[in-house]
Design an enzyme around this catalytic site. Structure first.
Site, mmCIF file in Angstrom:
data_model
loop_
_atom_site.group_PDB
_atom_site.id
_atom_site.type_symbol
_atom_site.label_atom_id
_atom_site.label_comp_id
_atom_site.label_asym_id
_atom_site.label_seq_id
_atom_site.Cartn_x
_atom_site.Cartn_y
_atom_site.Cartn_z
ATOM 1 C CE LYS A 75 -5.618 2.759 7.423
ATOM 2 N NZ LYS A 75 -4.712 3.742 6.628
ATOM 3 N NE ARG A 91 1.682 8.537 5.259
ATOM 4 C CZ ARG A 91 2.493 7.971 6.305
ATOM 5 N NH1 ARG A 91 2.885 8.536 7.396
ATOM 6 N NH2 ARG A 91 2.683 6.643 6.262
ATOM 7 C CD GLU A 147 -2.398 1.536 2.882
ATOM 8 O OE1 GLU A 147 -2.651 2.411 3.158
ATOM 9 O OE2 GLU A 147 -2.878 0.328 3.357
ATOM 10 C CB THR A 197 -2.546 8.395 3.004
ATOM 11 O OG1 THR A 197 -1.598 7.496 3.714
ATOM 12 C CG2 THR A 197 -2.695 9.673 3.906
#
Length: 325
Positions: A129, A45, A41, A69
């Site tokens: 999640k 960021r 994953e 993210t």
């Protein structure tokens, strides 16, 4: 469950990576594959995320690469165009979730309370999640939320490591754990890809929990099995008990003495290996070329595999997996 999420469930661990320089993408992908986890994953960021996903999916097409993210629909589109096959977000943004659902790409939004779960369900999601896992109440919180939302499964991330991972994975509502302990920013920045491979392999082995359960020894007759059982008891105090199915005896917990020739064993006998999950063990051993005998599989009342033989002989022994209870 979506097929991508089913594959994630078999992997059991999703490495969560932050890549600051796209040049690290290919060696990182190789390190993860070599360690037995062809999955990542890649978090949005950093500015390198999109290029990193493109490089990893191109050079390692068999890997399962997702984007993490993801905060906006624009980022989701960038990730999908770069080759991401799933999207992960830290929270539940209805606009982002709807966008991904409409595009037909799996998304697991971050949820940490019942209201989040109900919003996810309204979009047709059955996997979310749980973030930040440890800070938001950990496994007890997941179990509490699972009671009313029986159709929802979870991928906890945040505070997960080698010491608590199996506690989470033992709960059947958890499909996998996300974590970065094997792919820390420093390891990537320092180019320590060999160490990433070692830690990744260690994580997989910890998750699978392989352990010798017992050795099965073929005997020529019930008389020989009786004699050996008495000998083990006399010499070592290994008490004799009947093996299931009246096929032999157990001497203590670690030795099975077989006298029934119809039992599926090799020339000399068999080796029983315990594992935390036969489904995950089958997937990860399959990456190493191991094949299995489907006709030997046994399942419990919930459809979970509890017993399975590997194909082939190992120095005259067969090997079967048994699920740890």
């Amino acid at each position: 469950m979506n097929k991508v999420l089913e594959k994630i469930s078999l992997m059991g661990i999703v490495p969560v990576v932050k890549i600051n320089d796209a040049k690290d993408a290919a060696p990182l992908a190789k390190a993860l594959c070599d360690g037995g986890l062809p999955c990542a994953e890649v978090t949005f960021r950093t500015d390198a995320a999109k290029d990193a996903i493109r490089i990893m999916t191109k050079e390692y097409p068999d890997m399962l690469i997702g984007a993490g993210t993801v905060l906006t629909t624009e980022q989701a589109d960038e990730a999908i165009s770069a080759g991401a096959s799933f999207i992960v977000s830290p929270g539940l943004n209805p606009e982002v979730v709807k966008h991904c659902v409409d595009r037909g790409i799996p998304i697991t939004p971050g949820c940490s309370n019942p209201s989040d779960i109900e919003t996810a369900i309204s979009f047709g999601l059955d996997v979310v999640k749980f973030f930040p896992a440890e800070a938001a109440g950990g496994l007890p919180m997941i179990k509490a939320m699972s009671a009313p939302y029986t159709g929802v499964k979870y991928m906890p991330t945040g505070g997960i490591n080698a010491s608590n991972m199996n506690n989470y994975l033992a709960f059947p509502k958890i499909i996998a754990c996300g974590g970065s302990w094997m792919v820390t920013d420093k390891l990537i920045a320092d180019g320590k890809f060999g160490e990433i491979t070692r830690l990744t392999s260690e994580a997989v082995m910890t998750m699978l929990g392989f352990e010798v359960r017992h050795i099965g020894i073929n005997t020529e007759s019930k008389t020989e099995a009786d004699s050996l059982a008495l000998a083990f008891d006399r010499l070592f105090g290994f008490k004799t008990t009947d093996a299931p199915g009246n096929v032999g005896y157990f001497a203590g917990d670690g030795i099975e003495l077989l006298f029934d020739k119809k039992v599926f064993t090799g020339e000399h006998g068999h080796i029983a290996i315990l594992t935390n999950s036969i489904e995950r063990a089958r997937f990860h051993l399959g990456l190493k070329g191991v094949k299995f005998l489907d006709e030997t599989a046994r399942y419990d009342e919930n459809g979970i595999c509890t017993f399975l033989y590997l194909d082939g002989l190992y120095s005259g022994f067969t090997i079967h997996l048994s699920r740890r209870r």
